[in-house]
Design an enzyme around this catalytic site. Structure first.
Site, mmCIF file in Angstrom:
data_model
loop_
_atom_site.group_PDB
_atom_site.id
_atom_site.type_symbol
_atom_site.label_atom_id
_atom_site.label_comp_id
_atom_site.label_asym_id
_atom_site.label_seq_id
_atom_site.Cartn_x
_atom_site.Cartn_y
_atom_site.Cartn_z
ATOM 1 N N ASP A 31 -24.430 1.193 -33.785
ATOM 2 C CA ASP A 31 -23.536 0.055 -34.007
ATOM 3 C C ASP A 31 -22.349 0.503 -34.851
ATOM 4 O OD1 ASP A 31 -22.353 -2.386 -34.641
ATOM 5 O OD2 ASP A 31 -23.868 -2.885 -36.162
ATOM 6 N N ASP A 35 -22.108 -5.517 -36.575
ATOM 7 C CA ASP A 35 -22.647 -6.814 -36.131
ATOM 8 C C ASP A 35 -24.127 -6.738 -35.801
ATOM 9 O OD1 ASP A 35 -22.624 -5.440 -33.756
ATOM 10 O OD2 ASP A 35 -21.440 -6.924 -32.640
ATOM 11 N N ASP A 39 -22.929 -0.547 -29.596
ATOM 12 C CA ASP A 39 -21.697 -0.720 -28.821
ATOM 13 C C ASP A 39 -21.197 0.632 -28.321
ATOM 14 O OD1 ASP A 39 -20.322 0.402 -31.139
ATOM 15 O OD2 ASP A 39 -20.466 -1.599 -32.023
ATOM 16 N N ASP A 212 -29.717 -0.628 -10.227
ATOM 17 C CA ASP A 212 -30.776 -1.523 -10.643
ATOM 18 C C ASP A 212 -31.365 -2.252 -9.428
ATOM 19 O OD1 ASP A 212 -32.185 -2.934 -12.874
ATOM 20 O OD2 ASP A 212 -31.171 -4.677 -12.030
ATOM 21 N N GLU A 271 -33.312 2.875 -8.878
ATOM 22 C CA GLU A 271 -34.472 2.286 -9.530
ATOM 23 C C GLU A 271 -35.185 1.525 -8.422
ATOM 24 O OE1 GLU A 271 -36.092 -1.193 -12.442
ATOM 25 O OE2 GLU A 271 -34.443 -1.421 -11.043
#
Length: 533
Positions: A31, A35, A39, A212, A271
């Site tokens: 991070d 927050d 990211d 995915d 996947e």
């Protein structure tokens, strides 16, 4: 007697055939803005860790604009970075930095479904029954006298029915959460849109895509009933009308042509949950995708005979189509293998996990490493209910609902939470036990799991007999696997006691030190070793 297992010599070479690919779960890696959520800038700043580890590429989970109903796998806009994770400029800088470090970048693409906040789905809800905007999704009238029952008996992977009724009485299909409506791949608009999305990110410099639910885009004609409950438990073991339909292969062939039209060997990774290794191999035929995740290996118990059988079946299936096999022990959807192998006994689980890692890295093909496994992280099993965010946790009859435990943010340094993850805490609580497992604590300690991974990956890169290529089984005592690679022998003892065997050669690396006494060696319990011959 030995058994030779080889990949056909006519198979084309490519960087992906023996690559080590490091999975980054974006929310939980690093991070940068305080927050409490990982990211893109945080990832970019920590990429030297991945490069030092010895990986060839990073795979990033979705960071697109999303309401985050399912950790970003509910995409509202595929060409926009969610402000939670940064900006498009951050994505460009991450790709540039990765390439400068010698790392390729694979991004997640989610083609089976969108977010219910996607502009297409919002238009579909606003359209009339049977209208053109609804043709991009699966809208159907219900059963019953007043259409009050779902169109069929399909269940969501997350639990409950796979259908939600709209205000005008139609039902829409969602194999996952209601916030993730399934796209209708019979629509030419859907095909054209995803071709455009793939080109957008390829033009930005990404080196490929992890697809995915690559097995899910096409549904059986007529959407027939299944006639059974607990359908999520059938995935990957039985034929289902909503997964692994033959029509998905036409989509993947089209994407392979698109990928091949770009320079730099861009790849597609499936996947795909298929009911057999032979069905899985169809996804990696020469004109389809480059890799498919090997979930049979991931699900294999800590047992020498079972591992032998899974390895044989996996190599035979992919070898039949000239493709490399991929090996993976953990990811963001399953309990970490330290805990799977040891339950509440962390020491036992860690011994087995370290041994499994060396076995995996000795096998022919490509390997995936899930962030934190190089640190020996266990599953966090005591998260409070109020902290959980996995949507399946809040529904019944679906997945286990415990995926948050493998998604707890990484510990980088220090002796208290958030352990260097960022300056503003972490979105899931980190346990006190992470203190001794940080990157900082393990770096330079030759006994640590991190240094074991670094050393093994360096050897794998250095030794020409490892990676893609031939493998043979050698005679072994009960509970032990011994496999040969050119110039290398790998021994795995899955028993809870030392096992004596002939000394294979010169010891290169071991998860737990064997006792070598001239021509004989006692392999430590739950251990793996590599030997030069």
């Amino acid at each position: 007697m030995t058994q030779e297992l080889t990949t056909p010599q006519t198979a084309p070479r490519g960087w992906w055939r023996d690559a080590v690919i490091y999975q980054v779960y974006v929310r939980s890696f690093a991070d940068s803005d305080g927050d409490g959520i990982g990211d893109l800038r945080g990832i970019r700043e920590r990429l030297p860790h991945v490069a030092r580890l010895g990986a060839d590429a990073v795979w990033l989970t979705p960071f697109y604009a999303s309401p985050q109903a399912d950790g970003g796998y509910d995409v509202a806009d595929y060409r926009v970075v969610d402000p939670l994770f940064g900006s498009l400029d951050d994505a460009r800088e991450l790709i540039t930095t990765a390439h400068a470090l010698g790392l390729r970048v694979i991004t997640d693409i989610v083609p089976n479904h969108t977010s219910d906040q996607h502009v297409w789905f919002r238009a579909a809800l606003a359209d009339r029954r049977g209208g053109p905007a609804r043709a991009r999704y699966h809208f159907r009238p219900g059963r019953g006298a007043d259409g009050e029952l779902p169109p069929n008996d399909w269940e969501s992977v997350f639990g409950g029915p796979a259908w939600t009724r709209t205000a005008d009485g139609d039902w829409y299909l969602h194999l996952f959460a209601p916030e993730q409506p399934d796209l209708n791949w019979d629509s030419p608009e859907v095909h054209a849109e995803f071709d455009s999305i793939l080109r957008f990110w390829l033009d930005l410099g990404v080196d490929g895509f992890r697809i995915d639910v690559a097995h899910g885009m096409v549904k059986a004609a007529g959407l027939p009933d299944i006639g059974a409950r607990e359908q999520a438990r059938m995935i990957g073991s039985q034929v289902l009308p909503f997964f692994d339909q033959d029509g998905v292969h036409e989509i993947h062939r089209g994407w392979r042509e698109l990928l091949d039209s770009y320079d730099g060997e861009r790849i597609g990774v499936a996947e795909a949950w298929a009911p057999s290794p032979e069905r899985l191999a169809l996804y990696v035929r020469p004109d389809e995708l480059h890799q498919a995740f090997n979930f049979q290996f991931l699900n294999c118990p800590w047992d020498a005979s079972a591992m032998h059988a899974v390895i044989d079946a996996s190599l035979a299936a992919t070898g039949s189509v000239g493709a490399p096999t991929t090996w993976v022990l953990s990811n963001h959807d399953v309990a970490r293998h330290v805990t799977r192998y040891g339950g509440d006994d962390y020491a036992l689980g860690l011994r087995r996990a370290r041994a499994a890692a060396l076995l995996m890295l000795a096998l022919p093909g490509s390997t995936y490493i899930y962030q934190g496994e190089e640190l020996g992280l266990p599953e966090v099993t005591d998260l409070p209910d109020e902290a959980r965010q996995d949507p399946s946790f809040f529904r019944s009859d679906g997945q286990e609902g415990l995926r948050d435990g493998c998604r707890v943010p990484l510990p980088w340094s220090g002796d208290q939470s958030p352990y260097g993850f960022g300056s503003g805490g972490s979105w899931l609580p980190q346990p006190d036990g992470f203190k001794g497992l940080t990157v900082e604590a393990q770096t330079g300690d030759p006994r640590s799991t991190l240094e074991l991974y670094r050393a093994a990956l360096a050897l794998r890169r250095e030794l020409p007999g490892l990676g893609d290529g031939p493998m043979s089984w050698l005679p072994a005592p009960d509970g032990v696997l011994i496999l040969g690679r050119p110039g290398v022998v790998c021994t795995l003892n899955t028993t809870g006691h030392a096992v004596e065997t002939a000394t294979p050669g010169r010891l290169l690396i071991a998860s737990a030190a064997p006792t070598v006494a001239g021509a004989t060696t006692a392999l430590s319990a739950d251990s793996c070793a590599w030997w030069a011959i």
